[in-house]
Write an enzyme that holds these catalytic residues in place. Structure first.
Site, short mmCIF file in Angstrom:
data_model
loop_
_atom_site.label_atom_id
_atom_site.label_comp_id
_atom_site.label_asym_id
_atom_site.label_seq_id
_atom_site.Cartn_x
_atom_site.Cartn_y
_atom_site.Cartn_z
CG ASP C 64 -2.14 -0.90 0.98
OD1 ASP C 64 -2.29 -1.42 -0.13
OD2 ASP C 64 -2.93 -1.07 1.93
CG ASP C 132 -4.18 9.36 5.54
OD1 ASP C 132 -3.12 9.75 5.02
OD2 ASP C 132 -4.26 8.31 6.20
NE ARG C 159 -5.93 22.22 25.06
CZ ARG C 159 -7.20 22.59 24.95
NH1 ARG C 159 -7.58 23.41 23.98
NH2 ARG C 159 -8.10 22.14 25.79
CB THR C 172 -9.33 0.28 6.27
OG1 THR C 172 -8.84 0.44 4.95
CG2 THR C 172 -10.81 -0.01 6.27
CE1 TYR C 174 -1.76 6.93 13.10
CE2 TYR C 174 -1.96 9.09 12.11
CZ TYR C 174 -1.58 8.30 13.17
OH TYR C 174 -1.03 8.85 14.30
CG LEU C 176 -9.79 0.80 11.58
CD1 LEU C 176 -11.20 1.33 11.39
CD2 LEU C 176 -9.61 -0.44 10.70
CB SER C 177 -4.21 3.21 13.82
OG SER C 177 -3.94 2.42 12.70
#
Lengths: 251, 251, 251, 251
Positions: C64, C132, C159, C172, C174, C176-177
């Protein structure tokens, strides 16, 4: 050895499996069962040979749910407990049905953890929990509004589904689902984990094992569960603290 | 009393405030400052009157960031520490600039907590942390792939931003932002909190204060921070455990 | 068919695999590579046969990460893109190296999704993202303080570590993390997901695809990444909105 | 104007407030109340002047809970709805009791949102929801085991407390407590948010408004709620999709 054997929630298949297991254990051990289980498994006029208090060991047949129910017997009788797992969830079980021929060997190895219990005080009654005590809303059409205090000091308010107070042993059960952390078996702490709180100024708290927690209800009432068993309802408050009692659990 | 006074990250306004504060403290106390701060505040040829090791107390002027920097001085000099808060975040500070006239009274009350520190071992070097040690990715265009072990036993893998290992004192800082719990000051534990892990089979772990943790890097390298200060980079592993050193912190 | 083939981050083994793959593709197709890749794979004086703009299809070899880099080429050239996966993460790739003999068949099936892109406006420059755009702190020793507005209306302050603005395709990764939801490919929305915010009055926002978002920096500066590539730094603000450009992506 | 006025859960104080409010509205408007409310507020032989279907506007007196109950009346009667807020939570209410003198002015401004509803199909019955539909465990001593499909394709399994399917309007209610995102009012999507799932391979899903969702029960049974009202129990499955009906809601 005198074994007191508990089991619950069995289907036809599982009853067969339990029966097979008990027959194996009867070779070389004295076995006693709760009346209801004995009548279901053996004959309609079954009478227990001895009470849990007279046993050397309490045995749970089934998964973690069965073990939590058997733990109530073991705690009341102050006897050690071993779980023999048949089901899909068996974190708390030391062995599985397939290991039944190695039962004597496993018992002899004495891999035992003496674990702390939580004690719930509710309107003068007491209940014990190996895993967790939950103060929760009545159903999914409502919420509860709770005030949590540690050693008498107001700690947080929770408006939402409720709160979990769990031991290290119970930390990987409902606590984990609600976003709480896993607690090291050796850590002398328990976790206070809000369940789906709508107010955001709240989070999981890890408190020393010697602290007393109280959960008060701000509006209407809440239900209180110990190890998944409904203990009662309160519109007042419940006290939760480490019990003086401990449980010897094979792992 | 001999005071060694630290401060950092000051704007013009904040420098004025610090100067005012130091002038108050000089009435009745001997004061020494790090050379750089003294030169900025007083005169270009400022020389410290005494080293931190000779002080009775280390003082931090500023917010929690300033206190963490001053803690490095206090830990190395093995002297107690008090934070005087000017900024917006001051969980760790015992008093604020506005209370400066009550300084002697606050010191006399001796509300001191002797707190555990984390010790980082990285390629033969050592660093201490009052709040937390972070093993993290280099920047937000990457991830890290870490393996975490507790007392030598593999505990979890983290593929994501990294991991926080925090003390009770540090639990309400970055740990809380990453979804970790607040730890009771009295609890003898620390928290291992994954930061934005992409693998879902991971969660926060609370371990006994006497356990040794190691964090290894599976691919490429990771950066290691102690109390927000970059300590180094490793493609190998870092050890984190409770230090024998403790810090006396006014609260 | 004219194929423009991209790849990145290859080890010796992976270079061999890529070479093998390209040799297969050359049977029946005209192939061109970026100069640097061609020189690494074939010979030191390699010159591309044609530019991406002249290709019928852009190919990404790798996982990816490689596909996101190739997407920059495909977006600029306004050509469709297919990912051929070698690595461990290949959500975005339509096929794997093992399927290379079925390449013509897969292309003929034309399983193509025309996906929206995000467009970043930063100090007069523009960048595009398939997955993203991230506005983040410089490193793990700091935080950022951001103000997020939707269509000019202040929506939330963050912040903490930063914010992710992601497309359905990128949801699905970053997002999602960081606790964001998975977005249906068909949903005409994007997600604004805070990264480890310390202020609790913040949460993920799902906004209509036609809304314009701006992220302003309250103190100091922030770094901005598009699909994991550092685009720049700002102490001012960045604009993020759906681009008029779309990408045709095989899936 | 013909007003049909709903209210619920009133204490003595709140009944007084409602009475005062209704008396104000009667100046210049025809008012009708549900029989039970009229008898409680006015006289024991109260008979409604007209049915909700004959009203120009349905009015909810109370907080968001009251509005959700009034929405059932407004949806069935296909009439617009306005909430007049007395309570502490009133996200869905357009005005408060204190604004009652400006009622005609607020109505004239016609700040109306035509919002989508969810339609639940359960064993041949239908129910509608403005906020959310919840498929949940019976109580906090149990869990449920659910299978979720989107347009007939298996999407995820949930073993835990249950699942919320919510509209944009309802996204800031229970959905937010369970970790779901806020949905833009304009976004044509709904959210599927697991409630305290024990299996970690699950997360919130945002699906296009035109997708049909089904939730099946893998073991035993689950309870189904629409806008907080218990609709029924199933050991089979429930269908949830956007309704053809919409609600005109003042905001």
């Amino acid at each position: 050895m005198k074994l007191y054997i508990c089991a619950n929630g069995f289907t036809e298949d599982q009853l067969d499996q339990a029966k097979h297991c008990i027959e194996k254990l009867r070779i070389g051990h004295e076995c006693s069962l709760p009346e209801e289980l004995g009548r279901k498994l053996f004959n309609a006029s079954y009478v227990p040979d001895f009470a849990p208090e007279e046993a050397d060991l309490i045995i749970s047949l089934g998964g973690d749910g069965a073990l939590l129910a058997a733990a109530r017997v073991a705690i009341a009788a102050e006897r050690p407990l071993i779980g023999i797992n048949s089901g899909r969830l068996g974190y708390l079980c030391a062995m599985s049905f397939d290991d039944i021929d190695r039962f004597d060997e496993i018992i002899a190895a004495r891999r035992i953890r003496k674990v702390h219990l939580l004690e719930l005080s509710l309107d003068g009654r007491h209940a014990y929990a190996l895993n967790d005590i939950i103060v929760a809303k009545h159903n999914f059409g409502k919420t509860v509004d709770l005030k949590v205090a540690i050693e008498g000091y107001r700690d947080m308010d929770i408006r939402g589904d409720g709160i979990i107070i769990c031991t290290p042993v119970g930390s990987t059960a409902y606590n984990l689902s609600a976003g709480g952390p896993e607690l090291d078996y050796d850590a002398d702490v328990f976790a206070l984990t809000p369940i789906c709180a709508h107010n955001r100024d709240t989070h999981c708290r890890i408190v020393s094992g010697d602290k007393a927690v109280s959960v008060s209800v701000n509006h209407e009432s809440a239900l209180i569960y110990a190890d998944g068993e409904l203990i009662g309802e309160t519109s007042n408050s419940a006290g939760i603290a480490r019990s003086d009692k401990m449980l010897e659990l094979y792992f």
